[in-house]
Design a protein around this motif. Structure first.
Motif, short mmCIF file in Angstrom:
data_model
loop_
_atom_site.label_atom_id
_atom_site.label_comp_id
_atom_site.label_asym_id
_atom_site.label_seq_id
_atom_site.Cartn_x
_atom_site.Cartn_y
_atom_site.Cartn_z
N LEU A 224 0.83 -1.21 0.00
CA LEU A 224 0.00 0.00 0.00
C LEU A 224 0.86 1.26 0.00
N LEU A 225 1.87 1.29 0.85
CA LEU A 225 2.75 2.46 0.93
C LEU A 225 3.51 2.67 -0.38
N THR A 226 3.94 1.58 -1.00
CA THR A 226 4.69 1.68 -2.25
C THR A 226 3.84 2.30 -3.34
N VAL A 227 2.56 1.89 -3.43
CA VAL A 227 1.68 2.45 -4.45
C VAL A 227 1.36 3.91 -4.15
N GLY B 71 12.32 -5.80 10.57
CA GLY B 71 11.65 -6.72 9.67
C GLY B 71 10.65 -5.98 8.81
N PRO B 72 9.54 -6.61 8.41
CA PRO B 72 8.56 -5.94 7.53
C PRO B 72 8.04 -4.63 8.10
N THR B 73 7.82 -4.56 9.43
CA THR B 73 7.33 -3.31 10.02
C THR B 73 8.38 -2.22 9.88
N GLY B 74 9.64 -2.58 10.05
CA GLY B 74 10.71 -1.60 9.87
C GLY B 74 10.75 -1.10 8.44
N VAL B 75 10.53 -1.98 7.48
CA VAL B 75 10.48 -1.58 6.07
C VAL B 75 9.33 -0.60 5.84
N SER B 76 8.17 -0.88 6.43
CA SER B 76 7.01 0.00 6.29
C SER B 76 7.31 1.40 6.82
#
Length: 481
Positions: free
Chosen positions: A129-132, A184-189
């Motif tokens: 979602l953030l990437t889009v 992890g994924p949350t850090g990436v977000s």
């Protein structure tokens, strides 16, 4: 009687000016590369494992892909229209049309995300979602910077770049560091959120300074030539995405995110030179486009290409020599940095082919031969993916690097062939070709040396010694007429 405007255009496209004031635009645009290079080791250590960095690399790659598509090439048309018209009204109208196109295309991308996201290996929905969403403010930044560049407004250009590029890296890293326990994924977000917010602020500032024009934005006489020019550039940009990021997608599918993370670290180190060349092409194109005399334009483009070749000699050697130390600084031991030196060397060699392709590509764009570029791009993209599929299973990250180098060379040769009817393009001298081969061979030989602490320290000292060499060459370029 001489045309004062053409005299001014010729002066702005001269070697001394391009490597003077013109280089300031490259330096400013390069602030993003510097800030990314500083952020990469922090993220590698904080995110904790190659898989998390691989997820981030995938998100950035998809973002680059979306940016290649959603503007429909109109951001390039804005710059060229401004440079060749010498008037900003049509260009400002095109800027508004580009923003409308980007917003519409982004909405379509989100609606269809359930179809394409799994094919790219996207499994984390918040990151998706953030990437889009990140696409729309970045489009605003691109359009604003294009207008400011074409108008030669250096200070506003620098302000928007620093807010969006540097500000995004700083904010993203701060958000990650503030919640280290959620790596992890949350850090990436959190990191992508920082990039998105900074680009949104940069877009607001940039559009206020550049002032896109609503009137005429939907005028077909204005849009038709821009669309005809820009849409083939979408295919060209897609091939650029494949050359720069398609290897990561193949690695993701065949070797997993950990190998993508390792490759991303090595690619970041080795690809710096090619990225800088790309920046010079983007920032210098309006200056060359303003020169009406085709023969003179070819001569100027050829002269700058040769100067970049010479500047690449200390850069290629210095990056290869310094890579063993740099890799160990920016990546934890889990990334196995000793095995990434070959990747760095092969990737940095692609800068020579990038310089050649940038010169002919710039001419084809100015001459509005974007359909030829699109055909070349499609062929090169297909060959690059095919090579990756063949080489990655056996050679891993090194295979992906080799595939990228071969594709860059093929693209350069094909573009040179396509430009043959546009006039006589100066060839580089045999002496310059010999210098390129010698530097490439010496840099390659250093890859075979052991990577013990003493040898690496000597290598790094020699890498630092390449910096004065580069500065001397740059000073000569600035004095050239």
């Amino acid at each position: 009687m001489a045309d004062p405007r053409q005299d001014e255009a010729q002066e702005r496209a001269s070697s001394s000016t391009l490597f003077g004031r013109g280089l300031l635009y490259v330096v400013v645009a390069g602030a993003q590369l510097v800030s990314s290079a500083v952020a990469s080791p922090v993220l590698a250590h904080v995110l904790g494992d190659p898989a998390s960095l691989g997820t981030l690399a995938l998100a950035i790659s998809v973002h680059q892909l979306l940016m290649a598509v959603v503007l429909l090439g109109l951001d390039h048309a804005v710059v060229l229209r401004f440079a060749q018209d010498g008037d900003d009204r049509a260009a400002r109208a095109l800027a508004t049309a580009a923003l409308l196109a980007a917003t519409t295309c982004t909405a379509l991308v989100w609606v269809t995300a359930g179809w394409w996201a799994p094919a790219f290996g996207f499994t984390d929905r918040p990151v998706l979602l953030l990437t889009v969403l990140w696409t729309v403010p970045t489009a605003g930044v691109f359009v604003a910077l294009g207008l400011l560049l074409a108008a030669d407004r250096l200070r506003p250009y620098a302000l928007v770049t620093l807010v969006s590029a540097v500000g995004g890296q700083v904010l993203g890293v701060v958000l990650v560091l503030a919640h280290v326990q959620t790596a992890g994924p949350t850090g990436v977000s959190r990191y992508v959120t920082g990039l998105l917010v900074a680009d949104a602020l940069g877009a607001v500032v940039g559009l206020c300074l550049a002032r896109p024009r609503l009137r005429g934005a939907l005028s077909w006489p204005v849009l038709a030539p821009a669309v005809a020019f820009g849409v083939p550039l979408v295919l060209n940009s897609l091939s650029g995405f494949v050359l720069n990021a398609g290897d990561r997608i193949v690695l993701q599918r065949l070797a997993g995110p950990a190998e993508v993370g390792r490759y991303q670290i090595a690619y970041t180190v080795g690809y710096v030179a090619t990225q800088v060349i790309g920046l010079t092409s983007a920032t210098w194109t309006p200056r060359f486009a303003a020169v009406a005399d085709r023969a003179l334009r070819w001569e100027l483009i050829g002269a700058t290409r040769d100067t970049i070749y010479r500047l690449l000699s200390p850069v290629v050697l210095g990056i290869t020599l310094g890579a063993p130390v740099v890799l160990r600084v920016i990546a934890p031991a889990t990334f196995e940095p000793a095995g990434l030196l070959v990747v760095v060397y092969v990737v940095v060699l692609s800068a020579y082919a990038g310089a050649a392709g940038s010169a002919t590509g710039r001419m084809l764009v100015i001459e509005r031969r974007t359909r030829l570029l699109a055909v070349v791009s499609l062929a090169v993209a297909a060959s690059n993916i095919g090579l990756n599929l063949v080489l990655v299973p056996s050679w891993g990250a090194s295979g992906a690097a080799v595939a990228t180098l071969v594709a860059f060379c093929a693209q350069s040769a094909a573009q040179r062939w396509c430009a043959r009817g546009l006039g006589t393009f100066p060839r580089a001298t045999r002496r310059l070709h010999a210098e390129i081969l010698l530097v490439s061979a010496v840099a390659g030989a250093t890859v075979l040396l052991p990577q013990d602490p003493v040898t690496n320290a000597v290598r790094f000292a020699l890498a630092l010694a390449c910096l004065p060499w580069c500065l001397v060459l740059l000073r000569r370029a600035r004095r050239a007429v």
